[in-house]
Design an enzyme around this catalytic site. Structure first.
Site, PDB file in Angstrom:
ATOM      1  N   CYS A   2       7.932  10.227   3.831  1.00 49.52           N
ATOM      2  CA  CYS A   2       9.174  10.893   4.216  1.00 49.52           C
ATOM      3  C   CYS A   2      10.326   9.885   4.265  1.00 49.52           C
ATOM      4  CB  CYS A   2       9.113  11.568   5.576  1.00 49.52           C
ATOM      5  SG  CYS A   2       7.884  12.846   5.672  1.00 49.52           S
ATOM      6  N   ARG A  27       9.496   7.841  -1.170  1.00 46.97           N
ATOM      7  CA  ARG A  27       8.735   7.930   0.082  1.00 46.97           C
ATOM      8  C   ARG A  27       8.073   9.290   0.278  1.00 46.97           C
ATOM      9  NH1 ARG A  27       9.927   3.984   3.629  1.00 46.97           N
ATOM     10  NH2 ARG A  27       9.253   5.283   5.366  1.00 46.97           N
ATOM     11  N   TRP A  75       7.036  14.170   2.651  1.00 48.12           N
ATOM     12  CA  TRP A  75       5.661  13.990   2.178  1.00 48.12           C
ATOM     13  C   TRP A  75       4.806  14.669   3.224  1.00 48.12           C
ATOM     14  CZ3 TRP A  75       1.059  11.786   3.824  1.00 48.12           C
ATOM     15  CH2 TRP A  75       0.108  11.518   2.828  1.00 48.12           C
ATOM     16  N   ASN A 101      10.222  11.353  10.502  1.00 45.85           N
ATOM     17  CA  ASN A 101       9.172  10.713   9.704  1.00 45.85           C
ATOM     18  C   ASN A 101       8.148  10.182  10.685  1.00 45.85           C
ATOM     19  OD1 ASN A 101       7.655   9.109   7.949  1.00 45.85           O
ATOM     20  ND2 ASN A 101       9.084   7.402   8.076  1.00 45.85           N
ATOM     21  N   GLY A 102       6.883  10.609  10.537  1.00 46.92           N
ATOM     22  CA  GLY A 102       5.849  10.173  11.463  1.00 46.92           C
ATOM     23  C   GLY A 102       4.953  11.342  11.796  1.00 46.92           C
ATOM     24  N   GLU A 485      -7.823  -3.276  -9.441  1.00 46.54           N
ATOM     25  CA  GLU A 485      -6.394  -2.963  -9.495  1.00 46.54           C
ATOM     26  C   GLU A 485      -6.048  -2.170 -10.763  1.00 46.54           C
ATOM     27  OE1 GLU A 485      -4.046  -2.794  -7.568  1.00 46.54           O
ATOM     28  OE2 GLU A 485      -2.215  -2.924  -8.738  1.00 46.54           O
ATOM     29  N   LYS A 489      -4.422   1.547 -10.736  1.00 48.41           N
ATOM     30  CA  LYS A 489      -3.163   1.897 -11.426  1.00 48.41           C
ATOM     31  C   LYS A 489      -3.378   3.130 -12.289  1.00 48.41           C
ATOM     32  CE  LYS A 489      -0.772   0.271  -9.591  1.00 48.41           C
ATOM     33  NZ  LYS A 489      -0.957  -0.707  -8.547  1.00 48.41           N
ATOM     34  N   GLU A 492      -3.989   6.421 -10.122  1.00 45.96           N
ATOM     35  CA  GLU A 492      -2.886   6.950  -9.310  1.00 45.96           C
ATOM     36  C   GLU A 492      -1.745   7.533 -10.137  1.00 45.96           C
ATOM     37  OE1 GLU A 492      -0.925   4.135  -6.712  1.00 45.96           O
ATOM     38  OE2 GLU A 492      -1.174   2.529  -8.153  1.00 45.96           O
ATOM     39  N   HIS A 508     -26.956  -2.232 -11.434  1.00 45.75           N
ATOM     40  CA  HIS A 508     -27.435  -1.643 -10.178  1.00 45.75           C
ATOM     41  C   HIS A 508     -26.960  -0.210 -10.012  1.00 45.75           C
ATOM     42  CE1 HIS A 508     -28.980  -5.560  -9.116  1.00 45.75           C
ATOM     43  NE2 HIS A 508     -27.822  -6.059  -9.543  1.00 45.75           N
ATOM     44  N   LYS A 607       5.289   6.064  -1.319  1.00 51.37           N
ATOM     45  CA  LYS A 607       5.371   4.620  -1.480  1.00 51.37           C
ATOM     46  C   LYS A 607       4.907   3.867  -0.238  1.00 51.37           C
ATOM     47  CE  LYS A 607       6.641   0.816  -3.494  1.00 51.37           C
ATOM     48  NZ  LYS A 607       5.668   0.336  -4.477  1.00 51.37           N
TER      49      LYS A 607
HETATM   50  C1  F6R Z   1      -0.783   1.334  -5.183  1.00 51.38           C
HETATM   51  C2  F6R Z   1       0.027   1.120  -4.005  1.00 51.38           C
HETATM   52  C3  F6R Z   1      -0.606   1.223  -2.672  1.00 51.38           C
HETATM   53  C4  F6R Z   1      -0.035   0.155  -1.717  1.00 51.38           C
HETATM   54  C5  F6R Z   1      -0.571   0.386  -0.304  1.00 51.38           C
HETATM   55  C6  F6R Z   1      -0.108  -0.684   0.655  1.00 51.38           C
HETATM   56  O1  F6R Z   1      -0.056   1.150  -6.353  1.00 51.38           O
HETATM   57  O2  F6R Z   1       1.205   0.886  -4.087  1.00 51.38           O
HETATM   58  O3  F6R Z   1      -1.992   1.136  -2.765  1.00 51.38           O
HETATM   59  O4  F6R Z   1      -0.395  -1.100  -2.194  1.00 51.38           O
HETATM   60  O5  F6R Z   1      -0.140   1.631   0.152  1.00 51.38           O
HETATM   61  O6  F6R Z   1       1.270  -0.707   0.759  1.00 51.38           O
HETATM   62  P1  F6R Z   1       2.030  -1.957   1.350  1.00 51.38           P
HETATM   63  O7  F6R Z   1       1.801  -3.092   0.429  1.00 51.38           O
HETATM   64  O8  F6R Z   1       3.466  -1.531   1.410  1.00 51.38           O
HETATM   65  O9  F6R Z   1       1.450  -2.214   2.706  1.00 51.38           O
END
Ligand code: F6R
Length: 612
Positions: A2, A27, A75, A101-102, A485, A489, A492, A508, A607
């Site tokens: 949010c 967000r 969100w 937000n929360g 990673e 990517k 997501e 395994h 985000k």
């Molecule tokens: C994936 C991504 C998330 C963040 C995670 C932690 O692309 O962006 O997995 O890495 O939410 O966020 P931060 O780094 O802001 O604590």
């Protein structure tokens, strides 16, 4: 999770709110809404879906001359993404609105109580209780009513309140969700994150937990929610500019941020190392040499992509600084019986500095006496404020929901930190440190030189593979976290099921999955586990698996085993994670595009995860 914006000043309200929401849309983007005073009343417009739908709905109101208001991009946590559940939420009179937000944890009990008292609820959200609770206490003093209401509330909030009877004032408050205030001549702002303020001001005040702010054209007054006493706040100057938070001609923020990595890495190590003498300068860690020498372990604490950076950091810290390292998922760590003391160093790693689980883990570690040095990208964010020291990544604002440049900048910070500790602990000689720093120095140029080629490779590869529904990513040693990673990517942003695995673990279990329908992305640098990795690739191949490899220039053997091979330069082994990451980011990006996915705003994601 949010985004909130609020403004009071002399500008027309709707462009300011919409511009702010656009900058905060990363967000949350399942619904959005705004409210402003109009003819002695409040006007509230909300819409399900992305911000452009709200914008279209607002066409009829463009002429409003109001210059105060609140906006929100959501969100969903409580209640589906619908117009009724979109913020701002109103009290029974419709003359008071709240954006939030929360999560209000005791909302159910509060809601039942308020209903008994005659309040009528129109949404399924936790936020609506705030509007009714403030209404309950409201006589003629809005601040007083908000203070009283917040005493009844349990949970996390950043909130903004607007009341038709006080159309020159906004009230903001914060507990465990970020809120930053902006100050300019005769105007005041509130926002969940700095990019929303950048076009207007660089002077900001970070609201802390337990603080309430009163915003007007006369400025900002901050009070303690507990005592009601005024608090003197420090005004900080932000160095980012508005252009840094824009797309600069790129189709997506994610692509721009992928291309910004050479600069982000450079900015993160610039001024912090002397490659010729092998020295690293990180005074911001705030730890004396004695403390570093006396450490008994390091805990790297993070979520998601930042956790993957931590997994790479573990190899470096253990190898160079000779300290045991645990890499912890913050959401698990916070509920364990932890073995930490003042000889341990906890390093929360976070792009945003606001991730709820990482912050909670930090607080627990601190209570147990651990030293806290964070790695973070956002100056002044909550995690940095609660750490004993912070090594900032200087990646600039990261807007794309999928983290890219923040990741490679975190790797840079971890690399420096490991060498810094190695130097202080006397575990690595000057020659070795110098060699490793020189290798890091070359990274931006290496990436810069090959970005275009990798992008073309990724484009061609996406064309061939975008319809597949499962991918496996394999790596060993430093490339294992990069496989994780790469898979993250892809899943997501393209919604393809992808798993990262340590290649040695294949036998395994996962090897059972190999068939013609599951491409296997193998990361194969020429390092000390090269032969092992090639064997794993052979195993995939002999089970009719499709091999997509990332290997070094001229590796013909690997090329023969692969359906497609992306070539990267052969570099110092410890540098490989920086290099191997980038083609995988581009592959995910191009596959997502080919599938028609919204790369910058993938479904169900936000985000900054400021709720548990
Ligand atoms: C994936 C991504 C998330 C963040 C995670 C932690 O692309 O962006 O997995 O890495 O939410 O966020 P931060 O780094 O802001 O604590």
């Amino acid at each position: 999770m949010c985004g909130i914006v609020g403004y009071v000043g002399h500008r027309r309200i709707l462009p300011v709110l919409l511009d702010g929401l656009r900058r905060l849309e990363y967000r949350g983007y399942d619904s959005a809404g705004v409210a402003w005073p109009e003819n002695g009343d409040l006007k509230r417009v909300r819409a399900k879906g992305k911000l452009n739908i709200l914008e279209e709905t607002l066409e009829d109101f463009r002429s409003t001359r109001s210059s105060i208001g609140l906006g929100h991009t959501r969100w969903a946590t409580h209640g589906r993404p619908t117009e009724e559940n979109a913020h701002p939420h109103a009290d029974c009179t419709g003359r008071l609105v709240v954006v939030h937000n929360g999560i209000i944890e005791n909302y159910f009990a509060l809601r039942e109580q308020l209903k008994k008292e005659g309040h009528v609820f129109k949404s399924d959200t936790d936020t609506e209780v705030l509007a009714h609770l403030i209404e309950k206490y409201l006589e003629d003093d809005l601040v007083e009513a908000v203070l009283r209401a917040l005493k009844d509330v349990e949970g996390a909030y950043a909130l903004g309140v607007l009341w038709a009877d006080k159309p020159d004032t906004l009230v903001a408050a914060r507990k465990q969700s970020p809120l930053v205030l902006g100050i300019a001549q005769d105007e005041s702002f509130m926002a969940s994150d700095i990019p929303a303020l950048l076009p207007y001001t660089k002077k900001v005040v970070f609201l802390d937990d337990g603080e309430l702010a009163v915003l007007s054209t006369g400025g900002i007054k901050v009070l303690s929610i507990n005592s009601g006493d005024e608090i003197e706040k420090e005004i900080q100057e932000i160095k980012w500019d508005a252009a840094m938070a824009e797309k600069a001609g790129y189709k997506h923020f994610m692509l721009k941020e992928i291309y910004e990595q050479p600069q982000a890495i450079l900015n993160t190590f610039r001024g912090r190392m002397l490659p010729d003498t092998g020295e690293v300068e990180l005074p911001e860690m705030g730890l004396s040499d004695e403390v570093i020498k006396g450490l008994n372990k390091v805990v790297l604490l993070a979520c998601g992509t930042s956790w993957h950076a931590g997994l790479v950091g573990k190899y470096w810290i253990e190898k160079w600084a000779r300290l045991p390292v645990e890499v912890e998922l913050a959401s698990e760590f916070r509920y364990r019986d932890l073995l930490l003391d003042e000889k341990s160093l906890t390093i929360p790693i976070s792009q945003s500095g606001e991730t709820a689980d990482t912050l909670a883990g930090l607080r627990i570690a601190k209570e147990l006496g651990s030293r806290i040095v964070s790695i973070c990208n956002v100056v002044g964010s909550t995690i940095t404020r609660e750490s004993d020291g912070t090594v900032y990544t200087h990646a600039g604002p990261e807007i794309g929901v999928a983290s890219t440049k923040a990741f490679t900048s975190q790797l840079t910070a971890l690399y420096l930190l490991a060498l810094y500790m190695a130097e202080r602990r006397g575990t690595l000689n000057e020659q070795e440190r110098s060699r490793l720093l020189k290798a890091l120095l070359d990274v931006p140029k290496i990436i810069e030189d090959r970005l275009g080629e990798w992008h073309e490779n990724a484009f061609a590869l996406a064309d061939e593979f975008y319809t597949y529904s499962d991918f496996l990513y394999l790596g060993r040693h430093l490339q294992f976290p990069i496989a994780l990673e790469g898979a993250l990517k892809l899943k997501e942003i393209s919604y393809i099921h992808a798993e990262g695995y340590a290649a040695g673990e294949m036998k395994h279990g996962p090897i059972a999955l190999i068939d013609r329908n599951m491409p296997v992305v193998a990361l194969v640098p020429k390092d000390h586990v090269y032969e092992k990795m090639v064997s794993n690739v052979e195993e995939v191949k002999s089970r009719r698996g499709i091999v997509i490899s990332v290997g070094v220039d001229g590796d013909e053997g690997l090329n023969r085993l692969s359906s497609v091979m992306i070539s990267v330069p052969e570099v110092e082994a410890d540098i490989n994670p920086f290099i191997f990451t980038i083609p995988l980011q581009l592959v995910a990006y191009e596959i997502a595009l080919a599938r028609g996915c919204d790369v910058d705003q993938p479904r169900n994601l936000a985000k900054s995860v400021t709720v548990e």
